[in-house]
Design a protein around this motif. Structure first.
Motif, PDB file in Angstrom:
ATOM      1  N   THR A  76       0.826  -1.206   0.000  1.00  0.00           N
ATOM      2  CA  THR A  76       0.000   0.000   0.000  1.00  0.00           C
ATOM      3  C   THR A  76       0.859   1.254   0.000  1.00  0.00           C
ATOM      4  O   THR A  76       0.574   2.224  -0.711  1.00  0.00           O
ATOM      5  N   GLU A  77       1.924   1.231   0.800  1.00  0.00           N
ATOM      6  CA  GLU A  77       2.838   2.375   0.866  1.00  0.00           C
ATOM      7  C   GLU A  77       3.469   2.646  -0.497  1.00  0.00           C
ATOM      8  O   GLU A  77       3.517   3.788  -0.964  1.00  0.00           O
ATOM      9  N   LEU A  78       3.936   1.592  -1.150  1.00  0.00           N
ATOM     10  CA  LEU A  78       4.576   1.741  -2.462  1.00  0.00           C
ATOM     11  C   LEU A  78       3.572   2.200  -3.512  1.00  0.00           C
ATOM     12  O   LEU A  78       3.861   3.092  -4.318  1.00  0.00           O
ATOM     13  N   ARG A  79       2.381   1.614  -3.484  1.00  0.00           N
ATOM     14  CA  ARG A  79       1.351   1.973  -4.455  1.00  0.00           C
ATOM     15  C   ARG A  79       0.922   3.420  -4.263  1.00  0.00           C
ATOM     16  O   ARG A  79       0.702   4.161  -5.226  1.00  0.00           O
ATOM     17  N   SER A  80       0.794   3.834  -3.006  1.00  0.00           N
ATOM     18  CA  SER A  80       0.360   5.191  -2.696  1.00  0.00           C
ATOM     19  C   SER A  80       1.352   6.210  -3.242  1.00  0.00           C
ATOM     20  O   SER A  80       0.965   7.218  -3.834  1.00  0.00           O
ATOM     21  N   TYR A  81       2.639   5.939  -3.047  1.00  0.00           N
ATOM     22  CA  TYR A  81       3.655   6.874  -3.546  1.00  0.00           C
ATOM     23  C   TYR A  81       3.657   6.899  -5.068  1.00  0.00           C
ATOM     24  O   TYR A  81       3.698   7.959  -5.689  1.00  0.00           O
ATOM     25  N   SER A  82       3.583   5.714  -5.677  1.00  0.00           N
ATOM     26  CA  SER A  82       3.627   5.627  -7.137  1.00  0.00           C
ATOM     27  C   SER A  82       2.421   6.292  -7.771  1.00  0.00           C
ATOM     28  O   SER A  82       2.517   6.903  -8.838  1.00  0.00           O
ATOM     29  N   GLY A  83       1.277   6.196  -7.104  1.00  0.00           N
ATOM     30  CA  GLY A  83       0.052   6.753  -7.669  1.00  0.00           C
ATOM     31  C   GLY A  83      -0.176   8.204  -7.336  1.00  0.00           C
ATOM     32  O   GLY A  83      -1.190   8.772  -7.727  1.00  0.00           O
ATOM     33  N   GLY A  84       0.768   8.826  -6.628  1.00  0.00           N
ATOM     34  CA  GLY A  84       0.566  10.207  -6.199  1.00  0.00           C
ATOM     35  C   GLY A  84       1.264  11.232  -7.056  1.00  0.00           C
ATOM     36  O   GLY A  84       1.399  12.382  -6.665  1.00  0.00           O
ATOM     37  N   GLY A  85       1.744  10.802  -8.225  1.00  0.00           N
ATOM     38  CA  GLY A  85       2.408  11.743  -9.115  1.00  0.00           C
ATOM     39  C   GLY A  85       3.871  11.919  -8.828  1.00  0.00           C
ATOM     40  O   GLY A  85       4.563  12.672  -9.507  1.00  0.00           O
ATOM     41  N   ALA A  86       4.412  11.227  -7.806  1.00  0.00           N
ATOM     42  CA  ALA A  86       5.825  11.369  -7.475  1.00  0.00           C
ATOM     43  C   ALA A  86       6.693  10.581  -8.425  1.00  0.00           C
ATOM     44  O   ALA A  86       7.843  10.917  -8.661  1.00  0.00           O
ATOM     45  N   ALA A  87       6.163   9.506  -8.964  1.00  0.00           N
ATOM     46  CA  ALA A  87       6.925   8.699  -9.907  1.00  0.00           C
ATOM     47  C   ALA A  87       6.408   8.962 -11.315  1.00  0.00           C
ATOM     48  O   ALA A  87       5.248   9.287 -11.526  1.00  0.00           O
ATOM     49  N   GLU A  88       7.301   8.799 -12.316  1.00  0.00           N
ATOM     50  CA  GLU A  88       6.896   9.051 -13.693  1.00  0.00           C
ATOM     51  C   GLU A  88       5.825   8.056 -14.134  1.00  0.00           C
ATOM     52  O   GLU A  88       4.888   8.392 -14.834  1.00  0.00           O
ATOM     53  N   GLU A  89       5.979   6.805 -13.716  1.00  0.00           N
ATOM     54  CA  GLU A  89       5.023   5.780 -14.106  1.00  0.00           C
ATOM     55  C   GLU A  89       4.934   4.760 -12.987  1.00  0.00           C
ATOM     56  O   GLU A  89       5.949   4.326 -12.451  1.00  0.00           O
ATOM     57  N   SER A  90       3.721   4.384 -12.623  1.00  0.00           N
ATOM     58  CA  SER A  90       3.546   3.422 -11.551  1.00  0.00           C
ATOM     59  C   SER A  90       3.964   2.031 -12.012  1.00  0.00           C
ATOM     60  O   SER A  90       3.513   1.568 -13.060  1.00  0.00           O
ATOM     61  N   PRO A  91       4.844   1.343 -11.251  1.00  0.00           N
ATOM     62  CA  PRO A  91       5.244  -0.015 -11.625  1.00  0.00           C
ATOM     63  C   PRO A  91       4.050  -0.955 -11.589  1.00  0.00           C
ATOM     64  O   PRO A  91       3.067  -0.694 -10.891  1.00  0.00           O
ATOM     65  N   PRO A  92       4.110  -2.058 -12.326  1.00  0.00           N
ATOM     66  CA  PRO A  92       3.006  -3.024 -12.271  1.00  0.00           C
ATOM     67  C   PRO A  92       2.858  -3.613 -10.877  1.00  0.00           C
ATOM     68  O   PRO A  92       3.797  -3.629 -10.083  1.00  0.00           O
ATOM     69  N   GLU A  93       1.651  -4.118 -10.586  1.00  0.00           N
ATOM     70  CA  GLU A  93       1.331  -4.620  -9.259  1.00  0.00           C
ATOM     71  C   GLU A  93       2.266  -5.748  -8.833  1.00  0.00           C
ATOM     72  O   GLU A  93       2.669  -5.834  -7.669  1.00  0.00           O
ATOM     73  N   GLU A  94       2.655  -6.609  -9.771  1.00  0.00           N
ATOM     74  CA  GLU A  94       3.554  -7.717  -9.428  1.00  0.00           C
ATOM     75  C   GLU A  94       4.907  -7.209  -8.969  1.00  0.00           C
ATOM     76  O   GLU A  94       5.518  -7.755  -8.047  1.00  0.00           O
ATOM     77  N   GLN A  95       5.386  -6.152  -9.606  1.00  0.00           N
ATOM     78  CA  GLN A  95       6.676  -5.576  -9.222  1.00  0.00           C
ATOM     79  C   GLN A  95       6.593  -4.926  -7.850  1.00  0.00           C
ATOM     80  O   GLN A  95       7.505  -5.060  -7.027  1.00  0.00           O
ATOM     81  N   LEU A  96       5.477  -4.218  -7.576  1.00  0.00           N
ATOM     82  CA  LEU A  96       5.298  -3.610  -6.260  1.00  0.00           C
ATOM     83  C   LEU A  96       5.274  -4.687  -5.170  1.00  0.00           C
ATOM     84  O   LEU A  96       5.866  -4.509  -4.100  1.00  0.00           O
ATOM     85  N   ALA A  97       4.603  -5.804  -5.452  1.00  0.00           N
ATOM     86  CA  ALA A  97       4.523  -6.886  -4.466  1.00  0.00           C
ATOM     87  C   ALA A  97       5.898  -7.472  -4.182  1.00  0.00           C
ATOM     88  O   ALA A  97       6.224  -7.782  -3.035  1.00  0.00           O
ATOM     89  N   GLU A  98       6.723  -7.606  -5.205  1.00  0.00           N
ATOM     90  CA  GLU A  98       8.068  -8.159  -5.008  1.00  0.00           C
ATOM     91  C   GLU A  98       8.955  -7.183  -4.236  1.00  0.00           C
ATOM     92  O   GLU A  98       9.721  -7.587  -3.351  1.00  0.00           O
ATOM     93  N   ILE A  99       8.848  -5.897  -4.529  1.00  0.00           N
ATOM     94  CA  ILE A  99       9.608  -4.882  -3.779  1.00  0.00           C
ATOM     95  C   ILE A  99       9.179  -4.895  -2.314  1.00  0.00           C
ATOM     96  O   ILE A  99      10.008  -4.815  -1.402  1.00  0.00           O
ATOM     97  N   ALA A 100       7.867  -5.023  -2.088  1.00  0.00           N
ATOM     98  CA  ALA A 100       7.347  -5.072  -0.714  1.00  0.00           C
ATOM     99  C   ALA A 100       7.920  -6.267   0.037  1.00  0.00           C
ATOM    100  O   ALA A 100       8.357  -6.143   1.182  1.00  0.00           O
ATOM    101  N   ARG A 101       7.938  -7.429  -0.597  1.00  0.00           N
ATOM    102  CA  ARG A 101       8.490  -8.629   0.052  1.00  0.00           C
ATOM    103  C   ARG A 101       9.971  -8.454   0.370  1.00  0.00           C
ATOM    104  O   ARG A 101      10.451  -8.858   1.434  1.00  0.00           O
ATOM    105  N   GLU A 102      10.692  -7.829  -0.540  1.00  0.00           N
ATOM    106  CA  GLU A 102      12.123  -7.594  -0.321  1.00  0.00           C
ATOM    107  C   GLU A 102      12.341  -6.641   0.854  1.00  0.00           C
ATOM    108  O   GLU A 102      13.249  -6.842   1.665  1.00  0.00           O
ATOM    109  N   CYS A 103      11.511  -5.623   0.971  1.00  0.00           N
ATOM    110  CA  CYS A 103      11.623  -4.682   2.094  1.00  0.00           C
ATOM    111  C   CYS A 103      11.362  -5.392   3.428  1.00  0.00           C
ATOM    112  O   CYS A 103      12.084  -5.175   4.410  1.00  0.00           O
ATOM    113  N   VAL A 104      10.332  -6.236   3.463  1.00  0.00           N
ATOM    114  CA  VAL A 104       9.958  -6.904   4.707  1.00  0.00           C
ATOM    115  C   VAL A 104      11.030  -7.905   5.136  1.00  0.00           C
ATOM    116  O   VAL A 104      11.153  -8.222   6.318  1.00  0.00           O
ATOM    117  N   ARG A 105      11.836  -8.364   4.204  1.00  0.00           N
ATOM    118  CA  ARG A 105      12.954  -9.250   4.574  1.00  0.00           C
ATOM    119  C   ARG A 105      13.968  -8.523   5.448  1.00  0.00           C
ATOM    120  O   ARG A 105      14.788  -9.159   6.114  1.00  0.00           O
TER     121      ARG A 105
END
Length: 234
Positions: A76-105
């Motif tokens: 949710t944190e990653l999606r919120s930032y990506s969808g708020g105009g801060a990033a040029e293009e929001s990454p696909p949902e699968e990529q966000l999920a993998e980044i989230a899993r890597e962070c939680v590690r």
């Protein structure tokens, strides 16, 4: 106000300062653990998603936060930032999920089921930070958890306020010695010094006060809602 703006509402424009202590207080079922979880997610998030890219020690007393729930908040944190105009293009949902899993590690869970476990966890935290300098936050949920569990074994009366202040002081000492931030939740009933006890003062740098006003959850007086994340009304 969306999830990613929660942190500026609490910490201001400059964000969470280094070596700070953050207290999240409120009555039962007011969302304290959910707010802590979302703040931890922000601290874990990579720089390019507006986060701090920290590693975290989570001392888990109430066991309301799990790797799975934290991963959902992280997404949710990653999606919120990506969808708020801060990033040029929001990454696909699968990529966000993998980044989230890597962070939680990068979170080390120290699960506690007794006061002795908590004492050991605070000792272990110091060694863990020595071995991993990337750890910049000790999060504790819930500081007041074992008060009633310990009641039958106590030889002398211990007020709720004294119990709160004792563990608050121990956490602050651990964080100062390790030069890291601390963040914890506590039931607001434990903050009331009903007997006028004179105890050493601890001064959290940030206070997050959860309340229920007319049946609605609020954070520092502002209405909020939970929907796979923490949302404050503007």
């Amino acid at each position: 106000m969306v999830t990613r703006q929660l942190h500026s509402a609490v910490f201001g424009a400059c964000g969470l300062e280094d070596e700070s202590l953050v207290e999240i207080s409120g009555p039962a079922d007011s969302g304290k653990s959910l707010v802590l979880q979302q703040m931890v997610a922000h601290c874990l998030a990579p720089y390019e998603f507006g986060g701090r890219q920290w590693s975290v020690l989570l001392i888990n007393l109430s066991h309301k936060i799990s790797r799975e729930s934290l991963t959902r908040s992280m997404t949710t944190e990653l999606r919120s930032y990506s969808g708020g105009g801060a990033a040029e293009e929001s990454p696909p949902e699968e990529q966000l999920a993998e980044i989230a899993r890597e962070c939680v590690r990068r979170v080390r869970f120290l699960n506690c089921f007794s006061t002795e476990d908590l004492k050991t966890a605070l000792i272990d935290a110091r060694y863990a930070i020595i071995n991993d300098p990337a750890v910049q936050l000790i999060a504790l949920d819930t500081l007041s958890e074992f008060y009633w569990l310990d009641w039958p074994r106590r030889t002398k009366n211990l007020s709720r306020f004294r119990h709160y202040r004792m563990w608050q002081t121990r956490l602050e000492k651990t964080c100062k010695e390790a030069v890291v931030c601390g963040m914890y939740t506590v039931d607001s009933d434990f903050l009331d010094n009903r007997h006028g006890e004179h105890l050493p003062e601890v001064h959290p740098n940030y206070h997050v006060r959860m309340q229920k006003i007319r049946g609605r959850n609020t954070l520092n007086g502002r209405p909020l809602a939970f929907n796979n994340g923490v949302y404050l009304d503007s």
